[in-house]
Write a protein that holds these residues in place. Structure first.
Motif, mmCIF file in Angstrom:
data_model
loop_
_atom_site.group_PDB
_atom_site.id
_atom_site.type_symbol
_atom_site.label_atom_id
_atom_site.label_comp_id
_atom_site.label_asym_id
_atom_site.label_seq_id
_atom_site.Cartn_x
_atom_site.Cartn_y
_atom_site.Cartn_z
ATOM 1 N N UNK A 265 6.237 3.650 13.492
ATOM 2 C CA UNK A 265 6.867 4.655 12.629
ATOM 3 C C UNK A 265 8.360 4.392 12.481
ATOM 4 N N UNK A 266 9.004 3.973 13.567
ATOM 5 C CA UNK A 266 10.429 3.647 13.511
ATOM 6 C C UNK A 266 10.681 2.475 12.566
ATOM 7 N N UNK A 267 9.792 1.481 12.604
ATOM 8 C CA UNK A 267 9.946 0.328 11.715
ATOM 9 C C UNK A 267 9.755 0.737 10.259
ATOM 10 N N UNK A 268 8.748 1.568 9.985
ATOM 11 C CA UNK A 268 8.507 2.017 8.613
ATOM 12 C C UNK A 268 9.638 2.919 8.134
ATOM 13 N N UNK A 269 10.192 3.714 9.033
ATOM 14 C CA UNK A 269 11.326 4.559 8.669
ATOM 15 C C UNK A 269 12.495 3.709 8.159
ATOM 16 N N UNK A 270 12.753 2.602 8.834
ATOM 17 C CA UNK A 270 13.847 1.719 8.408
ATOM 18 C C UNK A 270 13.547 1.075 7.060
ATOM 19 N N UNK A 271 12.285 0.681 6.842
ATOM 20 C CA UNK A 271 11.913 -0.032 5.625
ATOM 21 C C UNK A 271 11.710 0.893 4.429
ATOM 22 N N UNK A 272 11.124 2.052 4.673
ATOM 23 C CA UNK A 272 10.738 2.933 3.571
ATOM 24 C C UNK A 272 11.772 4.002 3.277
ATOM 25 N N UNK B 292 5.488 11.062 2.942
ATOM 26 C CA UNK B 292 5.555 10.194 4.120
ATOM 27 C C UNK B 292 6.999 10.026 4.578
ATOM 28 N N UNK B 293 7.909 9.880 3.625
ATOM 29 C CA UNK B 293 9.323 9.762 3.975
ATOM 30 C C UNK B 293 9.835 11.003 4.674
ATOM 31 N N UNK B 294 9.457 12.180 4.163
ATOM 32 C CA UNK B 294 9.887 13.427 4.797
ATOM 33 C C UNK B 294 9.329 13.542 6.209
ATOM 34 N N UNK C 77 0.831 -1.199 0.000
ATOM 35 C CA UNK C 77 0.000 0.000 0.000
ATOM 36 C C UNK C 77 0.864 1.247 0.000
ATOM 37 N N UNK C 78 1.939 1.243 0.778
ATOM 38 C CA UNK C 78 2.832 2.396 0.827
ATOM 39 C C UNK C 78 3.541 2.572 -0.508
ATOM 40 N N UNK D 102 -1.795 5.421 5.834
ATOM 41 C CA UNK D 102 -0.390 5.209 5.459
ATOM 42 C C UNK D 102 0.561 5.604 6.573
ATOM 43 N N UNK D 103 0.063 6.402 7.530
ATOM 44 C CA UNK D 103 0.911 6.887 8.621
ATOM 45 C C UNK D 103 0.758 5.981 9.838
ATOM 46 N N UNK D 104 1.852 5.409 10.331
ATOM 47 C CA UNK D 104 1.757 4.544 11.516
ATOM 48 C C UNK D 104 1.135 5.283 12.695
ATOM 49 N N UNK D 105 0.391 4.537 13.512
ATOM 50 C CA UNK D 105 -0.276 5.153 14.649
ATOM 51 C C UNK D 105 0.661 5.373 15.825
ATOM 52 N N UNK D 106 1.668 4.533 15.970
ATOM 53 C CA UNK D 106 2.568 4.636 17.111
ATOM 54 C C UNK D 106 3.990 4.937 16.657
#
Length: 385
Positions: free
Chosen positions: A239-246, A185-187, A6-7, A231-235
């Motif tokens: 968010x830290x996990x998505x930051x690493x992946x995305x 989202x990355x920014x 989705x992202x 698309x934005x993590x709730x916690x």
């Protein structure tokens, strides 16, 4: 995996609401008139100007309030974090987040196509003002300036998308939409998750509650910027996990990123009096970003200044743990942020007048603590909220 799919789809999604407005303005030849009117549209509670085209009025009405799910009490709680550490946020954002943005080849290429590689003063000034408006006591409510700032930012991004996609220099099928929602989202993750990480690497103590509150304000901001809520993590942990992946997974070298970083470092060095301290700027950047990013972007190494900054960070951590943080630690921790914010007001626009202002309530508290880089609003500034 489904979440990442989705992202990934956000790579091909712009901002339909703002994009439609810009397309209409360009076709009608009214962009200059709108720019002039919006230049005076600054406050959250200011009536929408009457002399705007109807599509612009509809856009401003549709984007003038935070989403229904936003808890403004949580937003208000984050204000105390800005009072205590807002100058540190500005410092780490300037030394780390700006550089990490340049480690992303695709957004760096967008900047190159808008001819802004050689204008770091403008980008830093605009980013500083955006974050300062976010730091107000009630950024989304009456008396603030943040909502118009967000609305104008969306229109600027839409204009960039419009002209780049029609320039013949961008392949949407291969590269996605320029300044797509994935880039937004990355920014957001760079300015929230990575700023918290950078503060901690600099030895600045940030509690989990403060970190969660800071991310939450950015999450509400992201919704107003048009990023889909799902698309934005709730916690913060998510968010830290998505930051690493995305985000961090996309970092890499690029000629545009190297040039952007070189120009930014030169700007910072010009803020520091004399030449003897030039190496400390690169050393500060290397302390905040990862060694790999610093190497990709060709941030200069200085063994002497690197040791000095490293020692300073260890001192900061000791002072943060001590009971008397009020004098010694404040003097150490606040210097870089004060220099950058003060420099933004004085020189980041190459001597030209700038509208960069600090929210009045925040400025009063920073003045009382002795950390405010600007004692009074710039001459000619009105409604400094």
């Amino acid at each position: 995996m489904q979440k990442l799919t989705a992202v990934e789809a956000l790579k091909y999604q712009g901002d339909p609401l703002a994009d439609a407005v810009v397309a209409d303005l360009v076709s009608g030849g009214t962009t200059e008139v709108v720019n002039e009117v919006l230049a005076h549209f600054r406050d959250n509670d200011q009536p929408i100007p009457d002399d705007l085209p109807e599509p612009v009025r509809r856009y401003l009405v549709a984007t003038d309030a935070p989403p229904d799910w936003a808890d403004l009490h949580r937003v208000a709680d984050a204000y105390e974090f800005f009072v205590d550490d807002g100058v540190h946020v500005a410092s780490v954002l300037s030394f780390g987040a700006m550089v990490n943005c340049y480690a992303q080849p695709r957004p760096s290429r967008v900047l190159s196509l808008t001819h802004r590689l050689n204008q770091p003063h403008r980008r830093l000034s605009e980013t500083s003002q955006f974050v300062l408006n976010l730091m107000g006591r009630d950024p989304f409510g009456s008396g603030g300036r943040f909502v118009p700032t967000i609305q104008k930012t969306r229109l600027i991004h839409a204009a960039v998308r419009y002209f780049i996609t029609r320039s013949g220099e961008w392949d949407v099928e291969a590269d996605g939409v320029p300044l797509c929602q994935q880039d937004m989202l990355g920014a957001l993750l760079i300015f929230s998750v990575q700023v918290i990480d950078g503060m901690r690497r600099m030895g600045i103590a940030v509690t989990e509650r403060e970190a969660e509150g800071y991310y939450y304000v950015w999450r509400v901001t992201g919704a107003l910027l048009g990023i889909p809520a799902d698309a934005m993590p709730e916690t913060l942990v998510e968010a830290q996990a998505l930051n690493a992946q995305l985000v961090e997974a996309t970092y890499g070298p690029s000629p545009e990123g190297v040039e952007l970083t070189r120009n930014l470092l030169r700007l910072y060095e010009n803020l520091v009096p004399g030449k003897a301290f030039d190496g400390v700027v690169a050393a500060m950047v290397r302390q905040v970003v990862t060694p790999e990013v610093a190497d990709w972007l060709e941030v200069p190494r200085s063994r002497a200044w690197g040791r000095t900054v490293g020692t300073g960070v260890r001192v900061m951590r000791l002072l943060e743990r001590s009971e008397d943080r009020s004098r010694a630690a404040t003097a150490v921790l606040d210097k870089a942020g004060s220099l950058l914010l003060g420099g933004s007001v004085r020189t980041l626009t190459n001597g030209q007048s700038t509208a960069l202002t600090i929210p009045s309530d925040l400025r009063e508290k920073w003045l009382a603590a002795g950390v405010c880089p600007v004692a009074t609003p710039p001459r000619g500034a009105q409604g400094d909220n």
